[in-house]
Design a protein around this motif. Sequence first.
Motif, PDB file in Angstrom:
ATOM      1  N   TYR A 179       0.665  -1.040   0.055  1.00 16.64           N
ATOM      2  CA  TYR A 179       0.503  -0.140  -0.199  1.00 16.64           C
ATOM      3  C   TYR A 179       1.305   1.195  -0.347  1.00 16.64           C
ATOM      4  CZ  TYR A 179      -3.709  -3.706   1.334  1.00 16.64           C
ATOM      5  OH  TYR A 179      -3.629  -4.457   1.372  1.00 16.64           O
ATOM      6  N   MET A 180       2.504   1.344   0.050  1.00 19.73           N
ATOM      7  CA  MET A 180       2.606   2.361   0.176  1.00 19.73           C
ATOM      8  C   MET A 180       3.375   2.763  -0.646  1.00 19.73           C
ATOM      9  SD  MET A 180       4.207   2.079   4.316  1.00 19.73           S
ATOM     10  CE  MET A 180       5.704   1.094   3.347  1.00 19.73           C
ATOM     11  N   THR A 181       4.143   3.935  -1.028  1.00 18.47           N
ATOM     12  CA  THR A 181       5.235   3.991  -2.298  1.00 18.47           C
ATOM     13  C   THR A 181       5.991   4.689  -2.196  1.00 18.47           C
ATOM     14  OG1 THR A 181       4.430   6.392  -3.018  1.00 18.47           O
ATOM     15  CG2 THR A 181       3.109   4.569  -3.888  1.00 18.47           C
ATOM     16  N   VAL A 182       7.796   4.261  -2.709  1.00 16.62           N
ATOM     17  CA  VAL A 182       8.503   5.261  -1.672  1.00 16.62           C
ATOM     18  C   VAL A 182       9.154   6.583  -2.763  1.00 16.62           C
ATOM     19  CG1 VAL A 182      10.956   3.834  -1.092  1.00 16.62           C
ATOM     20  CG2 VAL A 182       8.574   2.763  -0.884  1.00 16.62           C
ATOM     21  N   ARG A 183       9.931   7.301  -2.379  1.00 14.28           N
ATOM     22  CA  ARG A 183      10.382   7.839  -2.854  1.00 14.28           C
ATOM     23  C   ARG A 183      12.187   8.292  -2.583  1.00 14.28           C
ATOM     24  NH1 ARG A 183       6.204  12.795  -4.341  1.00 14.28           N
ATOM     25  NH2 ARG A 183       7.929  13.373  -5.017  1.00 14.28           N
TER      26      ARG A 183
ATOM     27  N   GLU B 274      15.502  19.278   2.065  1.00 10.87           N
ATOM     28  CA  GLU B 274      16.309  20.403   3.454  1.00 10.87           C
ATOM     29  C   GLU B 274      17.816  19.394   2.311  1.00 10.87           C
ATOM     30  OE1 GLU B 274      16.831  21.661   6.490  1.00 10.87           O
ATOM     31  OE2 GLU B 274      15.749  23.446   5.916  1.00 10.87           O
ATOM     32  N   THR B 275      17.795  17.951   2.960  1.00  9.13           N
ATOM     33  CA  THR B 275      18.778  17.537   2.288  1.00  9.13           C
ATOM     34  C   THR B 275      18.192  15.893   1.384  1.00  9.13           C
ATOM     35  OG1 THR B 275      18.635  15.605   4.592  1.00  9.13           O
ATOM     36  CG2 THR B 275      19.918  17.413   4.907  1.00  9.13           C
ATOM     37  N   SER B 276      18.821  14.438   1.785  1.00  7.80           N
ATOM     38  CA  SER B 276      18.584  14.090   0.485  1.00  7.80           C
ATOM     39  C   SER B 276      17.943  13.185   1.599  1.00  7.80           C
ATOM     40  CB  SER B 276      19.976  12.601  -0.040  1.00  7.80           C
ATOM     41  OG  SER B 276      21.139  13.292  -0.600  1.00  7.80           O
ATOM     42  N   CYS B 277      16.750  12.629   1.139  1.00 13.06           N
ATOM     43  CA  CYS B 277      15.591  12.027   1.862  1.00 13.06           C
ATOM     44  C   CYS B 277      15.123  11.105   1.487  1.00 13.06           C
ATOM     45  CB  CYS B 277      14.551  13.572   1.781  1.00 13.06           C
ATOM     46  SG  CYS B 277      14.877  14.948   1.962  1.00 13.06           S
ATOM     47  N   ARG B 278      14.655  10.096   2.147  1.00 12.88           N
ATOM     48  CA  ARG B 278      13.960   9.590   1.212  1.00 12.88           C
ATOM     49  C   ARG B 278      12.318   8.568   2.282  1.00 12.88           C
ATOM     50  NH1 ARG B 278      14.362   3.791  -0.393  1.00 12.88           N
ATOM     51  NH2 ARG B 278      13.007   2.417   0.144  1.00 12.88           N
ATOM     52  N   VAL B 279      11.492   9.201   1.774  1.00 15.12           N
ATOM     53  CA  VAL B 279       9.734   8.899   2.323  1.00 15.12           C
ATOM     54  C   VAL B 279       8.989   7.900   1.488  1.00 15.12           C
ATOM     55  CG1 VAL B 279       9.900  11.133   2.022  1.00 15.12           C
ATOM     56  CG2 VAL B 279       9.599  10.614   0.574  1.00 15.12           C
ATOM     57  N   VAL B 280       8.240   7.469   2.299  1.00 17.29           N
ATOM     58  CA  VAL B 280       7.607   7.044   1.882  1.00 17.29           C
ATOM     59  C   VAL B 280       5.680   7.943   1.820  1.00 17.29           C
ATOM     60  CG1 VAL B 280       8.390   4.667   2.706  1.00 17.29           C
ATOM     61  CG2 VAL B 280       7.003   5.542   3.938  1.00 17.29           C
ATOM     62  N   GLY B 281       4.775   6.905   1.548  1.00 12.63           N
ATOM     63  CA  GLY B 281       3.202   7.405   1.344  1.00 12.63           C
ATOM     64  C   GLY B 281       2.467   6.877   0.960  1.00 12.63           C
TER      65      GLY B 281
ATOM     66  N   ALA C 298      -4.867   4.049  -1.684  1.00 11.48           N
ATOM     67  CA  ALA C 298      -4.115   2.941  -1.309  1.00 11.48           C
ATOM     68  C   ALA C 298      -4.630   2.450   0.536  1.00 11.48           C
ATOM     69  CB  ALA C 298      -2.750   2.847  -1.250  1.00 11.48           C
ATOM     70  N   LEU C 299      -5.147   4.048   1.126  1.00 13.89           N
ATOM     71  CA  LEU C 299      -5.781   3.723   2.130  1.00 13.89           C
ATOM     72  C   LEU C 299      -7.018   3.203   1.829  1.00 13.89           C
ATOM     73  CD1 LEU C 299      -5.768   4.123   5.648  1.00 13.89           C
ATOM     74  CD2 LEU C 299      -7.208   6.681   4.909  1.00 13.89           C
ATOM     75  N   ALA C 300      -7.805   3.276   1.040  1.00 10.70           N
ATOM     76  CA  ALA C 300      -9.054   2.478   0.787  1.00 10.70           C
ATOM     77  C   ALA C 300      -9.380   0.862   0.683  1.00 10.70           C
ATOM     78  CB  ALA C 300      -9.719   3.030  -0.516  1.00 10.70           C
ATOM     79  N   ARG C 301      -7.793   1.158  -0.457  1.00  7.63           N
ATOM     80  CA  ARG C 301      -7.872  -0.931  -0.211  1.00  7.63           C
ATOM     81  C   ARG C 301      -7.374  -0.871   0.986  1.00  7.63           C
ATOM     82  NH1 ARG C 301      -3.517  -2.415  -2.947  1.00  7.63           N
ATOM     83  NH2 ARG C 301      -2.041  -0.646  -2.889  1.00  7.63           N
ATOM     84  N   MET C 302      -6.562  -0.728   1.475  1.00  9.38           N
ATOM     85  CA  MET C 302      -6.047  -1.014   2.642  1.00  9.38           C
ATOM     86  C   MET C 302      -7.760  -1.152   3.272  1.00  9.38           C
ATOM     87  SD  MET C 302      -3.976  -0.127   5.780  1.00  9.38           S
ATOM     88  CE  MET C 302      -2.240   0.880   4.106  1.00  9.38           C
ATOM     89  N   GLU C 303      -8.284  -0.451   3.669  1.00  7.95           N
ATOM     90  CA  GLU C 303      -9.776  -0.905   4.365  1.00  7.95           C
ATOM     91  C   GLU C 303     -10.287  -2.110   4.032  1.00  7.95           C
ATOM     92  OE1 GLU C 303     -11.291   2.374   4.158  1.00  7.95           O
ATOM     93  OE2 GLU C 303     -10.535   3.556   5.903  1.00  7.95           O
ATOM     94  N   ARG C 304     -10.618  -2.150   2.855  1.00  7.13           N
ATOM     95  CA  ARG C 304     -10.864  -3.487   1.683  1.00  7.13           C
ATOM     96  C   ARG C 304     -10.552  -5.190   2.311  1.00  7.13           C
ATOM     97  NH1 ARG C 304     -11.732   0.048  -2.416  1.00  7.13           N
ATOM     98  NH2 ARG C 304      -9.964  -1.082  -3.133  1.00  7.13           N
TER      99      ARG C 304
END
Length: 751
Positions: A629-633, A700-707, A712-718
């Motif tokens: 359910y997550m995307t990584v950037r 501000e610096t090199s970052c790693r984020v998950v979103g 995706a939340l609606a799919r997780m709920e199902r």
Amino acid sequence: MTTVEIAPAAAGPRADARTALLRAARIVAAAAVTVMVLLLDLISYAQLIFSGPLAESRAAGLSALLAAYVLGSLVFIAIRRTARVSLSFIGAAAIVQAAIAAAVAGQLEEAGVTDPETVGQLVLVACGVSTFAAGVVFALLGTLRASLLAQLLPYPVLAGFLGGVGLLFLRSGVQIGGHVDDPLGAVVRAIDPATLDSGRIDAGALARIALTLAIGFCAFYLPRIVRHWGTYPTVILASLVVVHLGLAWTGTSIGAAQGAGWLIEPLPAGSLLRPPAIGSLLAFDPHLLLPIWPKIATLVIVAVIIQILYVVSVELEIRRELNIDRIFVASGATNLVGSLFGSSAMGFGRTSTLLLHNIGGGHWLGWWLTLAVMAALLVIGASPLALLPRPLAGGALIAIGIGLLFNLSLACRTLPAWEIAIALVVCAATAFFGATTGFLVGVVLAILIFGVEYGQIGAIRRSLSGAERRSSVIRGPDAAARLEAAGGRTRIYTLQGYLFFLNAQAVYRRAAAEAGPLRVLILDFRETVGLDSSALIAFRKIGQLAEQRGFDVLLVHLTPRALRQVTRNGLAGEARIRILDTLDEALRAAETTLLAEAGGAGPGEVAVFARHMADRLGGASGPGDFAPYMTVRDLSAGAVLMRQGEAAEALYFLETGVVSIEMEVPGRANLRLRTTTAGTVIGEIALVQGGRRTATAIAETSCRVVGIDRAALARMERERPDLALFFQRFLILELAGKVSDTNRLLEAEMQ
């Protein structure tokens, strides 16, 4: 007394004519009474200033006062066209002017200048210089709209000084009215059995002193009992009649009465017009001004204060607001004109203005009639004024003195004991050592009062710890917990007001008394209005204390002027003192220091989303559960994670790096709202309610984020309702934590 409007009793031309006639009679009566009072003041002040060795110059002094009044009135009313006010000489300033005249006459005598005419002209020049100074200050205060600054003098000092001036008026009034140099000695010789000698007692002097005191008391007391505009003029006329009836009963001629001191000296016949004293300016030695400049400064300040008091009291009496700054400009121009003749200081006339308003309704005609009579005396001659009794002239000064002492007694009824003591000290210093010394004593006491009173106002408006006030950096739970534990090692002092030696020392003592191991002390100058060099000494001592105990001192929100003072003083070069622009910048620096010393990770800290949620909620979910359910950037420094105005569809969790949240403002640089570090959530509200992004997130610096977005939340709920419930509990905790932080910040700001 209030102005009574006369309404027509009946309709018709006869009623209108009768009303107009009655109104004209009141206007004429107002002018006559005003002239009577002004002439009495004029004679009294001339007797006061040109006394003793200057008595032969009294006619020249009277001429200068009359000429200055006539021309000054024209200038005054030309500037104050919209207000029907009258001009007069400032009595308290006349006391100081008399001291100036006596001092200059004494210097001339020491220099061998004894010709009465020459001495008189040079004394008039000196008086003109003091009046010129008063005119310049009046004009500047009015032009800069700063006339009310003179009210900064504490009331006990002002009341005491004016009370002392009242005692000087009493002494001068008895001297003039009794025609004696030492009135107290004359009375003592009359009542002391050891010196009792009928041949040495001057019964006439004692009678004049008694009559002077009686007239002064009646002139002060009766108008307060019988509140009618005619009471004071009645006292003047009654005194005039009583003296002349007494002279007639004893068969004393006018000349003999003048010689015996019952009447003032004869005035020269014919016009009193004289060349202005400014014509003798080139013959005046400027060195004569050196010993008298404190008296000139005193005269200026006294004139300004009395002018304010007169204007305020008349506003209350006539129930009309007067433009005090414009009055000061007009008074300044008037004194500049008066200085050409060597006049005493002039200004807004309280008594004459009230008489013209209360009797004649403030009509212009009353003012013009008053001025016309004064001009006629100047041009045609004022020899009839020689019929004025000396006790009456002295009694007028006595009435002024009693009034000032009465005001002091009223003040003492309401002031606390220590302020009464200050008022009495200033009063005694003025009475025994002169107006200048008394005023200087008052200024010194005023400074002490200010220091003591202002020093009681704490320089520290509020004191917070680092746990109570955080920076705008949003940190992960681990870092936040470490800061919570170490927050007491940071103290933030919000300073206020003007910092000087008394209250700045209190800041040092507060810092020295801090319990526990202090690591960072932040001094916020945002609410201060300035500081003096003595305050910088206290901050230098704080810097020395910081070196001894090993903590840092951060100065923030310094004004440009304060920054220059700190830099010139060398504080910026102290090892433990740093200057930063904002409180948030200082808090960020303090938090960085505390985290580094607590063993916390720096910018390379890593927080895995799934493990972070498990730690918060105590669950057993792993990365594999959320991966579908997550995307990584991965973002490089400067990359935009989300932009203001875009559709808000996703939440982001920062696993590594630093992201700044900024608001885009048209026409100016972006406004930084906060900074987030690893282990924090960005955009959680968007996931709940959607809408548009209200800010821009920039790496501000090199970052790693998950979103996780809304789809995706609606799919997780199902697919995984248990996991969705777990995730929603996490969102609730995040939102509650931020609300709690916001409330804590508001509470800190409201302290």
